[in-house]
Design a protein around this motif. Sequence first.
Motif, PDB file in Angstrom:
ATOM      1  N   THR A   4     -47.260 -45.515  61.524  1.00  0.00           N
ATOM      2  CA  THR A   4     -47.088 -46.957  61.753  1.00  0.00           C
ATOM      3  C   THR A   4     -47.378 -47.777  60.502  1.00  0.00           C
ATOM      4  O   THR A   4     -46.919 -48.900  60.381  1.00  0.00           O
ATOM      5  CB  THR A   4     -47.972 -47.443  62.922  1.00  0.00           C
ATOM      6  N   ARG A  79     -42.682 -47.377  69.197  1.00  0.00           N
ATOM      7  CA  ARG A  79     -43.886 -47.632  68.411  1.00  0.00           C
ATOM      8  C   ARG A  79     -45.104 -46.934  68.996  1.00  0.00           C
ATOM      9  O   ARG A  79     -45.901 -46.339  68.286  1.00  0.00           O
ATOM     10  CB  ARG A  79     -44.149 -49.139  68.314  1.00  0.00           C
ATOM     11  N   GLU A  83     -48.036 -44.155  67.247  1.00  0.00           N
ATOM     12  CA  GLU A  83     -49.430 -44.503  66.983  1.00  0.00           C
ATOM     13  C   GLU A  83     -50.290 -43.250  66.948  1.00  0.00           C
ATOM     14  O   GLU A  83     -50.177 -42.382  67.788  1.00  0.00           O
ATOM     15  CB  GLU A  83     -49.956 -45.473  68.031  1.00  0.00           C
TER      16      GLU A  83
END
Length: 129
Positions: A4, A79, A83
Amino acid sequence: MLVTDLINRRIATIDEHDSLEQACRIMSLEELEWLVVTNRENRVAGLLYWGDIRDLPPRQRKKREVSELMLTGLVLADRKALEGEDAGGSPLVEGYATPFMPVVVLDGEAIVGIISAPGEARGTSPLYS
C-alpha cells in the motif's frame, strides 16, 4: 515497506468516449502519466498512457476517442487485500505491475490509486520532473 506504500494516489479519471485532446489537457494540468478510463456506469474500463498519445498530431487528438487507445484487461486489486503485504515479496507487485501494465487499486468500487511498477513510490511522473 508495504504494498500500500507503493500506491500512487494522484489519479484522475476520464470517460472512454472523451477525446484524446481532453485527455492530454488533463494529463498536462495534473502532471500525470496515466489516466483511469471509466465507462458510462463509472466503472474502470481501462487506462490511458501518456506515451501512447504524446506524439499524435493535434488534429488526431481532436478526432479520436480515449477508447481507441486505452489499455484493457487490467489488473484490479482490492486495497483491503493488499494491506499488510510486504512489497518485497508480494506476487501482486512482482508478477503484475510493470511500467506498461499497472495495477489499479480499488476500495469497493472507488478508485484509490495505481501501482505503476515495482519500487515506484508516490510522486509525480518522471515525464514532468
